[in-house]
Design a protein around this motif. Structure first.
Motif, short mmCIF file in Angstrom:
data_model
loop_
_atom_site.label_atom_id
_atom_site.label_comp_id
_atom_site.label_asym_id
_atom_site.label_seq_id
_atom_site.Cartn_x
_atom_site.Cartn_y
_atom_site.Cartn_z
N ALA A 161 0.82 -1.21 0.00
CA ALA A 161 0.00 0.00 0.00
C ALA A 161 0.86 1.26 0.00
O ALA A 161 0.58 2.22 -0.73
N PHE A 162 1.92 1.27 0.81
CA PHE A 162 2.77 2.46 0.88
C PHE A 162 3.48 2.71 -0.45
O PHE A 162 3.51 3.84 -0.95
N GLN A 163 4.03 1.66 -1.03
CA GLN A 163 4.72 1.81 -2.30
C GLN A 163 3.76 2.22 -3.41
O GLN A 163 4.09 3.04 -4.27
N SER A 164 2.55 1.65 -3.39
CA SER A 164 1.56 2.01 -4.39
C SER A 164 1.17 3.48 -4.28
O SER A 164 0.94 4.17 -5.29
N SER A 165 1.09 3.98 -3.05
CA SER A 165 0.77 5.39 -2.85
C SER A 165 1.87 6.28 -3.40
O SER A 165 1.60 7.33 -4.01
N GLU A 199 2.25 -1.04 -12.72
CA GLU A 199 2.03 -2.48 -12.67
C GLU A 199 3.02 -3.17 -11.73
O GLU A 199 2.70 -4.21 -11.15
N ASP A 200 4.21 -2.60 -11.57
CA ASP A 200 5.19 -3.16 -10.65
C ASP A 200 5.87 -2.01 -9.91
O ASP A 200 6.84 -1.43 -10.41
N PRO A 201 5.35 -1.63 -8.74
CA PRO A 201 5.91 -0.48 -8.01
C PRO A 201 7.39 -0.63 -7.66
O PRO A 201 8.04 0.37 -7.32
N ARG A 202 7.93 -1.84 -7.72
CA ARG A 202 9.35 -2.01 -7.43
C ARG A 202 10.22 -1.28 -8.45
O ARG A 202 11.40 -1.01 -8.19
N ASP A 203 9.65 -0.97 -9.61
CA ASP A 203 10.41 -0.25 -10.64
C ASP A 203 10.50 1.24 -10.37
O ASP A 203 11.16 1.96 -11.12
N LEU A 204 9.84 1.72 -9.32
CA LEU A 204 9.80 3.16 -9.07
C LEU A 204 11.18 3.74 -8.84
O LEU A 204 11.51 4.82 -9.33
N THR A 205 12.01 3.02 -8.09
CA THR A 205 13.35 3.53 -7.78
C THR A 205 14.15 3.80 -9.06
O THR A 205 14.83 4.83 -9.18
N ALA A 206 14.04 2.88 -10.01
CA ALA A 206 14.80 3.03 -11.26
C ALA A 206 14.20 4.09 -12.18
O ALA A 206 14.93 4.72 -12.94
#
Length: 298
Positions: free
Chosen positions: A156-160, A208-215
């Protein structure tokens, strides 16, 4: 003086300059979600306003308030349609914080009640008019999205954080579209639309994949902010002087930015597939340790 026609495919035609969008179907066009039906909702407010001017003091007051309420409802409806369109465009989206279309229906119902009272309607019949108008409004325009979409299994936090970054990116893209209109060059506007489509592809990938936000964060914030500022500066210069060199430099900048955004998006997709392969291999090893053997071709 007559001028000979020349183009890319003419016998003595010149090649189009760098950055000019190629001929072909424009698949980057975005249709405005606010149509004629929504704009017609301003008409009853205007009619009520005009009719109230020639009424008595009490009826005029009710009519003016009702016209204001109806106008507010029409504005709220437009914003609700825009929010719904943005929700539908995304594979991963959160429901609107404010249900604007439902609120617009409520305002339409209240405005109808005030209009009925200003016309001398029986107080007992006024709620019926309000319910009828509110129901017809919901039937015509529907309700707001009331649940999140595609957020199952996501942090939820990463999606926000992703939603906030994507909203900022959309704001930058909207600013670019508004600024480039001052240049009054349709080819440049089309080129900006193509760049916007590339940026939105990256944004959808991150959603679709919030893990990509950092990059991708630097692309969707710093680089996109720079593109917006460059667009504003170009529009100001080109609107005043029609500087061909400034136009060529700006189109070259868009070429470089679009290439970098597209390359980064492809890298994100490759990394996602690699992560999936690792997770599958780990799961296979765990199952094999438990005595479960899977077909490697699956």
């Amino acid at each position: 003086m007559a001028q000979r026609f020349g183009g890319k495919y003419s016998p003595s035609g010149q090649k189009p300059e760098k950055g000019t969008p190629s001929a072909g179907p424009m698949n980057t066009a975005r249709v405005t979600p606010v149509g004629l039906r929504a704009n017609l909702m301003f008409v009853p407010a205007g009619v009520l306003l005009l009719s109230s001017v020639f009424s008595g003091a009490g009826a005029m007051a009710l009519g003016l308030i009702g016209a204001g309420v109806w106008t507010g409802g029409a504005v709220m409806l437009r914003e609700g349609l825009k929010a719904e369109a943005a929700y539908n465009d995304r594979k991963v989206a959160r429901r609107p914080a404010l249900p604007r279309k439902i609120l617009a229906a409520v305002l339409a119902a209240v405005g109808a009640a005030l209009a009925a009272l200003s016309a001398g309607s029986e107080p007992l019949l006024t709620p019926l008019y309000a319910l009828a108008v509110g129901g017809l409004h919901l039937a015509a325009f529907g309700m707001d999205p009331l649940k999140n979409k595609g957020t199952e299994g996501l942090d939820a936090f990463q999606s926000s954080r992703v939603a906030r970054i994507v909203d900022e990116a959309e704001a930058h893209l909207a600013s670019m579209a508004d600024a480039v209109k001052r240049a009054r060059d349709r080819q440049v506007e089309a080129r900006v639309e193509q760049f916007q489509a590339t940026v939105r592809t990256m944004a959808r990938t991150v959603e679709e994949d919030p893990r990509d936000l950092t990059a991708a964060r630097k692309y969707l914030t710093v680089y996109l902010l720079g593109a917006r500022d460059a667009t504003v500066k170009f529009a100001d210069i080109y609107a005043r002087s029609q500087d061909a060199q400034a136009r060529a430099d700006y189109l070259a900048l868009l070429d470089d930015l679009q290439s970098n955004f597209a390359t980064k998006t492809e890298t994100l997709l490759i990394e996602d597939r690699s992560d999936l392969g690792i997770e599958i291999d780990v799961l296979r090893e765990r199952l094999e340790r438990e005595g479960v053997h899977l077909d490697r071709n699956l």
